[in-house]
Design a protein around this motif. Structure first.
Motif, PDB file in Angstrom:
ATOM      1  N   GLU A   1     -18.753  -2.791  67.482  1.00 35.01           N
ATOM      2  CA  GLU A   1     -19.499  -2.421  68.681  1.00 35.01           C
ATOM      3  C   GLU A   1     -19.076  -1.048  69.191  1.00 35.01           C
ATOM      4  O   GLU A   1     -19.911  -0.271  69.684  1.00 35.01           O
ATOM      5  CB  GLU A   1     -19.297  -3.479  69.775  1.00 35.01           C
ATOM      6  N   LYS A   2     -17.784  -0.742  69.077  1.00 32.01           N
ATOM      7  CA  LYS A   2     -17.313   0.600  69.448  1.00 32.01           C
ATOM      8  C   LYS A   2     -18.002   1.644  68.574  1.00 32.01           C
ATOM      9  O   LYS A   2     -18.455   2.686  69.065  1.00 32.01           O
ATOM     10  CB  LYS A   2     -15.796   0.706  69.274  1.00 32.01           C
ATOM     11  N   ALA A   3     -18.074   1.358  67.279  1.00 30.82           N
ATOM     12  CA  ALA A   3     -18.720   2.294  66.351  1.00 30.82           C
ATOM     13  C   ALA A   3     -20.185   2.488  66.722  1.00 30.82           C
ATOM     14  O   ALA A   3     -20.698   3.618  66.699  1.00 30.82           O
ATOM     15  CB  ALA A   3     -18.588   1.791  64.916  1.00 30.82           C
ATOM     16  N   ASP A   4     -20.875   1.409  67.086  1.00 32.08           N
ATOM     17  CA  ASP A   4     -22.289   1.510  67.479  1.00 32.08           C
ATOM     18  C   ASP A   4     -22.446   2.386  68.719  1.00 32.08           C
ATOM     19  O   ASP A   4     -23.386   3.183  68.815  1.00 32.08           O
ATOM     20  CB  ASP A   4     -22.869   0.115  67.760  1.00 32.08           C
ATOM     21  N   ASN A   5     -21.517   2.241  69.669  1.00 36.85           N
ATOM     22  CA  ASN A   5     -21.586   3.051  70.892  1.00 36.85           C
ATOM     23  C   ASN A   5     -21.312   4.522  70.612  1.00 36.85           C
ATOM     24  O   ASN A   5     -21.934   5.402  71.207  1.00 36.85           O
ATOM     25  CB  ASN A   5     -20.598   2.512  71.936  1.00 36.85           C
ATOM     26  N   VAL A   6     -20.380   4.788  69.701  1.00 35.60           N
ATOM     27  CA  VAL A   6     -20.086   6.176  69.335  1.00 35.60           C
ATOM     28  C   VAL A   6     -21.275   6.781  68.597  1.00 35.60           C
ATOM     29  O   VAL A   6     -21.628   7.942  68.801  1.00 35.60           O
ATOM     30  CB  VAL A   6     -18.793   6.254  68.488  1.00 35.60           C
ATOM     31  N   LYS A   7     -21.924   5.994  67.745  1.00 37.42           N
ATOM     32  CA  LYS A   7     -23.123   6.466  67.041  1.00 37.42           C
ATOM     33  C   LYS A   7     -24.190   6.893  68.047  1.00 37.42           C
ATOM     34  O   LYS A   7     -24.785   7.966  67.929  1.00 37.42           O
ATOM     35  CB  LYS A   7     -23.673   5.368  66.136  1.00 37.42           C
ATOM     36  N   LYS A   8     -24.421   6.038  69.043  1.00 38.42           N
ATOM     37  CA  LYS A   8     -25.422   6.368  70.068  1.00 38.42           C
ATOM     38  C   LYS A   8     -25.029   7.626  70.827  1.00 38.42           C
ATOM     39  O   LYS A   8     -25.875   8.480  71.125  1.00 38.42           O
ATOM     40  CB  LYS A   8     -25.582   5.191  71.030  1.00 38.42           C
ATOM     41  N   LEU A   9     -23.733   7.761  71.116  1.00 40.79           N
ATOM     42  CA  LEU A   9     -23.237   8.935  71.827  1.00 40.79           C
ATOM     43  C   LEU A   9     -23.512  10.206  71.023  1.00 40.79           C
ATOM     44  O   LEU A   9     -23.988  11.210  71.564  1.00 40.79           O
ATOM     45  CB  LEU A   9     -21.734   8.780  72.075  1.00 40.79           C
ATOM     46  N   VAL A  10     -23.221  10.164  69.726  1.00 41.61           N
ATOM     47  CA  VAL A  10     -23.467  11.331  68.863  1.00 41.61           C
ATOM     48  C   VAL A  10     -24.959  11.639  68.797  1.00 41.61           C
ATOM     49  O   VAL A  10     -25.372  12.803  68.905  1.00 41.61           O
ATOM     50  CB  VAL A  10     -22.898  11.103  67.442  1.00 41.61           C
ATOM     51  N   ASP A  11     -25.774  10.611  68.637  1.00 42.11           N
ATOM     52  CA  ASP A  11     -27.222  10.827  68.564  1.00 42.11           C
ATOM     53  C   ASP A  11     -27.763  11.439  69.853  1.00 42.11           C
ATOM     54  O   ASP A  11     -28.595  12.357  69.820  1.00 42.11           O
ATOM     55  CB  ASP A  11     -27.944   9.505  68.271  1.00 42.11           C
ATOM     56  N   ASP A  12     -27.275  10.936  70.995  1.00 38.44           N
ATOM     57  CA  ASP A  12     -27.733  11.481  72.279  1.00 38.44           C
ATOM     58  C   ASP A  12     -27.232  12.907  72.480  1.00 38.44           C
ATOM     59  O   ASP A  12     -27.954  13.761  73.010  1.00 38.44           O
ATOM     60  CB  ASP A  12     -27.248  10.599  73.437  1.00 38.44           C
TER      61      ASP A  12
END
Length: 202
Positions: free
Chosen positions: A41-52
């Protein structure tokens, strides 16, 4: 952003958050929520952060692997070669946490030792550090070093020294790293404070 080298970018987590959210006012609350999540879940949140962040900063790699280092609160982006993205030009981010990456390195090191039938010398790292060549008997240290030759030994000796069962390693591993580029010696630290030193024996 702290630095950009060739195919690598490094951001402080807060800087990346600011780029993604146009402000830092909610960072502390967001970080508290992130800390309570599972690794995936941390990885998913970091992915979203990078995409944004990418949508607000065109310099961020179009396609990359993002590795979140929780200890140092930073995210390192590794550019993905275009040939691996089918040349379609669409942004792509694969994210992992530093801990999950190190856990993979740890288990792969052990699996390789099993498959290639290498012996492993396994010892509590603190016992190794506490050994004094001038005052302690070498036999005392040798008694603490376990030489693993079978597949079962390679796992059970680590379980014994770490005090943690194999099935729980992924939950309790804090870090795992190689001493040098030769990848002959690995250190695995668990959240009970025990660090295990594992040497590949030729």
């Amino acid at each position: 952003m702290e630095y950009v080298v060739n195919r690598e970018m490094e951001f402080g987590l807060k800087d990346l958050f600011v780029k993604a959210n146009d402000g830092a006012e909610n960072f502390i609350e967001w970080l508290k929520g992130l800390n309570g999540l599972k690794e995936t879940e941390k990885a998913d949140n970091v992915k979203k952060l990078v995409d944004d962040a990418r949508s607000n900063d065109s310099e961020i790699f179009n396609s990359c692997t993002a590795v979140y280092d929780e200890k140092n609160l930073k995210v390192t982006l590794f550019k993905t070669p275009e040939i691996l993205t089918s040349g379609n030009g669409k942004p792509f981010t694969h994210a992992e946490t530093q801990r999950s990456t190190e856990y993979t390195d740890f288990t792969c090191f052990l699996l390789n030792a099993v498959m290639e039938e290498f012996k492993l010398a396994i010892v509590n790292f603190q016992a190794y550090l506490d050994f004094d060549e001038e005052t302690d008997l070498e036999e005392d240290l040798e008694k603490q070093i376990k030489i693993a030759t079978t597949e079962e030994d390679k796992y059970s000796f680590i379980e014994e020294i770490a005090g943690i069962k194999f099935d729980d390693w992924d939950k309790h591993l804090v870090s795992a790293y190689f001493e040098d580029l030769d990848e002959q010696r690995m250190f695995a630290k668990f959240d009970n404070g025990i660090e295990v030193m594992i040497d590949r024996v030729s």
